[in-house]
Design a protein around this motif. Structure first.
Motif, mmCIF file in Angstrom:
data_model
loop_
_atom_site.group_PDB
_atom_site.id
_atom_site.type_symbol
_atom_site.label_atom_id
_atom_site.label_comp_id
_atom_site.label_asym_id
_atom_site.label_seq_id
_atom_site.Cartn_x
_atom_site.Cartn_y
_atom_site.Cartn_z
ATOM 1 N N PHE A 246 0.806 -1.221 0.000
ATOM 2 C CA PHE A 246 0.000 0.000 0.000
ATOM 3 C C PHE A 246 0.841 1.274 0.000
ATOM 4 O O PHE A 246 0.333 2.365 0.206
ATOM 5 N N GLY A 247 2.145 1.154 -0.217
ATOM 6 C CA GLY A 247 3.001 2.337 -0.299
ATOM 7 C C GLY A 247 3.154 3.058 1.028
ATOM 8 O O GLY A 247 3.241 4.285 1.059
ATOM 9 N N LEU A 248 3.215 2.302 2.115
ATOM 10 C CA LEU A 248 3.322 2.901 3.453
ATOM 11 C C LEU A 248 4.739 2.779 4.009
ATOM 12 O O LEU A 248 5.492 1.896 3.606
ATOM 13 N N LYS A 249 5.044 3.640 4.962
ATOM 14 C CA LYS A 249 6.322 3.590 5.669
ATOM 15 C C LYS A 249 6.055 3.404 7.161
ATOM 16 O O LYS A 249 4.953 3.647 7.638
ATOM 17 N N GLU A 250 7.109 3.027 7.889
ATOM 18 C CA GLU A 250 6.996 2.895 9.341
ATOM 19 C C GLU A 250 6.477 4.206 9.929
ATOM 20 O O GLU A 250 6.889 5.284 9.525
ATOM 21 N N GLY A 251 5.553 4.083 10.874
ATOM 22 C CA GLY A 251 5.013 5.262 11.538
ATOM 23 C C GLY A 251 3.754 5.811 10.893
ATOM 24 O O GLY A 251 3.072 6.646 11.470
ATOM 25 N N GLU A 252 3.419 5.336 9.690
ATOM 26 C CA GLU A 252 2.267 5.894 8.972
ATOM 27 C C GLU A 252 0.953 5.162 9.221
ATOM 28 O O GLU A 252 -0.110 5.759 9.058
ATOM 29 N N ALA A 253 1.005 3.871 9.569
ATOM 30 C CA ALA A 253 -0.232 3.088 9.696
ATOM 31 C C ALA A 253 -0.091 1.996 10.745
ATOM 32 O O ALA A 253 1.008 1.501 10.987
ATOM 33 N N HIS B 276 -5.630 -8.560 -2.624
ATOM 34 C CA HIS B 276 -4.198 -8.515 -2.957
ATOM 35 C C HIS B 276 -3.883 -9.800 -3.716
ATOM 36 O O HIS B 276 -4.106 -10.891 -3.205
ATOM 37 N N ASP B 277 -3.403 -9.688 -4.936
ATOM 38 C CA ASP B 277 -3.078 -10.847 -5.757
ATOM 39 C C ASP B 277 -1.612 -11.215 -5.536
ATOM 40 O O ASP B 277 -0.710 -10.446 -5.893
ATOM 41 N N LEU B 278 -1.387 -12.382 -4.963
ATOM 42 C CA LEU B 278 -0.014 -12.776 -4.655
ATOM 43 C C LEU B 278 0.793 -13.130 -5.899
ATOM 44 O O LEU B 278 2.018 -13.121 -5.852
ATOM 45 N N LYS B 279 0.123 -13.421 -7.019
ATOM 46 C CA LYS B 279 0.871 -13.761 -8.241
ATOM 47 C C LYS B 279 1.710 -12.595 -8.733
ATOM 48 O O LYS B 279 2.869 -12.760 -9.091
ATOM 49 N N ASP B 280 1.101 -11.413 -8.765
ATOM 50 C CA ASP B 280 1.823 -10.252 -9.302
ATOM 51 C C ASP B 280 1.982 -9.102 -8.318
ATOM 52 O O ASP B 280 2.572 -8.082 -8.630
ATOM 53 N N GLY B 281 1.403 -9.232 -7.116
ATOM 54 C CA GLY B 281 1.532 -8.195 -6.099
ATOM 55 C C GLY B 281 0.504 -7.072 -6.209
ATOM 56 O O GLY B 281 0.500 -6.161 -5.396
ATOM 57 N N SER B 282 -0.366 -7.140 -7.203
ATOM 58 C CA SER B 282 -1.330 -6.056 -7.418
ATOM 59 C C SER B 282 -2.439 -6.079 -6.372
ATOM 60 O O SER B 282 -2.686 -7.095 -5.719
ATOM 61 N N VAL B 283 -3.089 -4.942 -6.208
ATOM 62 C CA VAL B 283 -4.257 -4.826 -5.336
ATOM 63 C C VAL B 283 -5.412 -4.296 -6.162
ATOM 64 O O VAL B 283 -5.216 -3.564 -7.131
ATOM 65 N N ARG B 284 -6.615 -4.707 -5.778
ATOM 66 C CA ARG B 284 -7.826 -4.264 -6.479
ATOM 67 C C ARG B 284 -8.898 -3.969 -5.447
ATOM 68 O O ARG B 284 -9.164 -4.766 -4.569
#
Length: 190
Positions: free
Chosen positions: A68-75, A179-187
């Motif tokens: 989800f494009g997060l960093k430590e401390g954000e979520a 979250h699709d584990l095959k390609d890492g995509s989320v929908r």
């Protein structure tokens, strides 16, 4: 990780497995050296800066921060088997009511281990183990899901959170994702 320990060093001559506990201090020293003080996490405090809580599966193949494009401390990342809302409720209430999160992102994923059993089947297997007590087995909901209808489990969990009296659920603040584990995509589903 396995290693052969020779008897000359006081170890066994057979292959031994090193537990995670045996490697934590060395791995942590590397982490601390790379991390340094750049994150200033103490200054941020326990409240996530993006005011979001993510509920996802405990599956070891998932990196929820990166997905989800997060960093430590954000979520807050709340993990449990299957990423089920009802199993996360205690942590989520504290996340919202005590630590200020305003958005909830619920994520289920493809190829989940919780697709591999039914509630009755799993409980029956546990009850066949003579060391386990049937009343204890029956006291737990294991919350399996169907791979054929992953979107339905997401919709049910989002509805559960929206209807829960202890959860703040303003319009649009609770979303559900695959979250699709095959390609890492989320929908987004909901």
């Amino acid at each position: 990780m396995s290693s052969i320990l020779p008897t000359a060093l006081g170890g066994k001559s057979q292959e031994e497995h090193m537990s995670l506990a045996d490697t934590i201090e060395e791995a942590n020293a590397t982490y601390v050296a790379k991390r340094g003080a750049k994150l200033n996490l103490e200054e941020i405090g326990p409240k996530p800066t993006r005011k979001v809580a993510v509920i996802c599966c405990m599956d070891a193949r998932i990196d929820a921060f990166s997905a989800f494009g997060l960093k430590e401390g954000e979520a807050h990342i709340i993990r449990n088997g299957g990423g089920r809302a009802s199993d996360a409720i205690r942590s989520l209430v504290i996340s919202q009511q005590q630590l200020g999160t305003e958005e909830v992102v619920l994520m289920h994923h493809t190829d989940c281990g919780f697709f591999t059993f039914t509630e009755d089947q799993f409980k029956s297997t546990l009850k066949n183990d003579k060391k386990l007590s049937a009343p204890h087995v029956d006291s737990v909901a294991f919350l399996p899901m169907s791979a054929d209808d992953i979107e339905q489990s997401i919709k049910e969990d989002v509805a559960y959170l929206q209807d829960h009296p202890l959860i703040s659920s303003k319009d649009g603040c609770i979303s559900g994702w695959v979250h699709d584990l095959k390609d890492g995509s989320v929908r987004r589903v909901v």
